[in-house]
Design an enzyme around this catalytic site. Structure first.
Site, PDB file in Angstrom:
ATOM      1  N   TYR A 199       1.224  -1.221  -0.041  1.00  0.00           N
ATOM      2  CA  TYR A 199       0.005   0.149   0.134  1.00  0.00           C
ATOM      3  C   TYR A 199       0.918   1.096  -0.145  1.00  0.00           C
ATOM      4  O   TYR A 199       0.893   2.033  -0.863  1.00  0.00           O
ATOM      5  CB  TYR A 199      -1.285  -0.214   1.008  1.00  0.00           C
ATOM      6  CG  TYR A 199      -2.115   1.242   1.422  1.00  0.00           C
ATOM      7  CD1 TYR A 199      -2.534   1.527   0.387  1.00  0.00           C
ATOM      8  CD2 TYR A 199      -2.017   1.966   2.642  1.00  0.00           C
ATOM      9  CE1 TYR A 199      -3.609   2.519   0.172  1.00  0.00           C
ATOM     10  CE2 TYR A 199      -1.711   3.214   2.534  1.00  0.00           C
ATOM     11  CZ  TYR A 199      -3.327   3.401   1.200  1.00  0.00           C
ATOM     12  OH  TYR A 199      -4.091   4.830   2.042  1.00  0.00           O
TER      13      TYR A 199
ATOM     14  N   LYS B  86       1.240   3.481  -3.087  1.00  0.00           N
ATOM     15  CA  LYS B  86       0.792   5.503  -2.936  1.00  0.00           C
ATOM     16  C   LYS B  86       1.760   6.012  -2.998  1.00  0.00           C
ATOM     17  O   LYS B  86       1.479   7.431  -3.902  1.00  0.00           O
ATOM     18  CB  LYS B  86       0.143   5.488  -1.341  1.00  0.00           C
ATOM     19  CG  LYS B  86      -1.393   4.979  -1.158  1.00  0.00           C
ATOM     20  CD  LYS B  86      -1.575   5.245  -1.752  1.00  0.00           C
ATOM     21  CE  LYS B  86      -2.150   6.589  -0.908  1.00  0.00           C
ATOM     22  NZ  LYS B  86      -3.913   7.667  -1.467  1.00  0.00           N
TER      23      LYS B  86
END
Length: 376
Positions: free
Chosen positions: A149, A153
């Site tokens: 993640y 990102k």
């Protein structure tokens, strides 16, 4: 001169807690709002707001939803916590490909403003950061991120910044800006912390301090993050001299917190109210590991300055407390349950046990646990 307001705006991730709150605030200011999400919001949809249920990886759907928009808030993401963290392909395609589609749609639809909701984890990867700022704290190396993640990102954020200043199909230029919030909390937030609270408070992980016992972090109330988003959009206009163009901003409440001290009164309350029931859940939900990303986020100082957002955007965070969110949540849920005739003892337990911690969001705490869901 008053900056240009949004006439029609698209909010990706509009079915989630923050995206929904942002959409409502924009609608209240007079904008026409499209909430774009694969899931519909669980809350009431106000006037001036349209929901489109579609995947951010569906370019045709995104392109259609962007028609007539002058500003896009890209909030949607995947893989932040829980079992989602294990779905690497979806994390990659939603966070990276989805962002690419948003950028492309902005260019083709002649949308001049794009605000991306990132995370402090693009710079934090386990090494202490104290009062970091946007100019001196570099990206954490992509290949060293412990979770997909944070890595995706970071890639997506850099894509958005690289798109700043690129030409639009019909003339003009795309202006982009990035906001980096830490954990989000608020009175109705209900996605991430239950995994932390239920699994780890019961197992005693938060009953002692590990790592640096004085470790501090920042939090942001949902209303403060909404304020920052709207200010960033206004700062991508000629009236504001495009001051936010190509810029990143750390956004939080302007305070530092120690997680253990912040949660201690709530933990004591939780134990006092429902020790036996907690023990039952602990027995039936033991054995789930806490990922290293969760440990480092809890036990290592990572705090940031918001001077740049204050100076350039006019950001001025309001004062909120976690206790206020808990009180609001418990009151609202108690009223809802009383209408359905729940036994008082069950009502009290459900409200306290589930919602003391639901009001707080760990943007960057990840648990692998698959826990029973309390549907209130």
């Amino acid at each position: 001169t008053e900056p240009q307001r949004c006439n029609k705006t698209l909010v990706t991730g509009g079915g989630g807690y923050f995206g929904y709150k942002l959409g409502c605030a924009l609608a209240s200011s007079g904008a026409s709002v499209v909430l774009y999400d694969i899931n519909k919001p669980i809350w009431e949809i106000p006037n001036g707001v349209v929901c489109i249920q579609a995947d951010v990886r569906d370019y045709n759907a995104i392109f259609a939803a962007c028609e007539g928009a002058d500003c896009v808030f890209h909030v949607a993401s995947y893989g932040m916590s829980g079992r989602e963290q294990l779905h690497r392909e979806e994390i990659e395609t939603v966070n990276i490909n989805g962002t690419r589609y948003i950028i492309d749609a902005c260019k083709q639809r002649n949308i001049t403003r794009l605000i991306y909701t990132s995370t402090v984890n693009v710079v934090f990867g386990g090494l202490p950061i104290e009062d970091g700022d946007e100019e001196t704290v570099p990206y954490f190396p992509i290949e060293k991120h412990v979770d997909h993640y944070s890595r995706t990102k970071s890639i997506a954020e850099q894509m958005v910044l690289a798109a700043n200043g690129t030409p639009l199909a019909g003339g003009g230029v795309l202006y982009t800006s990035v906001l980096r919030p830490p954990g989000i909390y608020g009175p109705e937030e209900q996605r991430h912390l239950p995994r932390l609270a239920v699994c780890n408070i019961q197992r005693g992980i938060l009953s002692f301090k590990f790592g640096d016992p004085s470790a501090q972090m920042n939090w942001v109330h949902v209303e403060n993050l909404v304020q920052a988003q709207i200010l960033a959009a206004e700062a991508l206009t000629p009236e504001k001299n495009y001051i936010a163009s190509g810029q990143v901003y750390f956004i939080h409440d302007g305070e530092k917190f120690n997680l253990f001290e912040w949660l201690a009164p709530l933990v004591r309350t939780l134990y006092a109210l429902s020790l036996n029931i907690l023990t039952y859940f602990a027995i039936h939900n033991s054995g789930f590991p806490l990922f290293s990303s969760a440990v480092q986020n809890i036990s290592i100082t990572h705090t940031f300055r918001i001077d740049k957002a204050r100076r350039q955007l006019g950001y001025s965070p309001e004062k909120f407390t976690f206790a206020d969110s808990v009180e609001h949540y418990i009151k609202s849920r108690a009223e809802a349950r009383s209408e359905h005739g729940f036994p008082r003892v069950l009502l009290f337990f459900l409200a306290i046990f589930s919602l003391i911690f639901l009001s707080l969001r760990f943007d960057d705490v990840v648990l692998a646990a698959h826990l029973p869901v309390l549907v209130l």
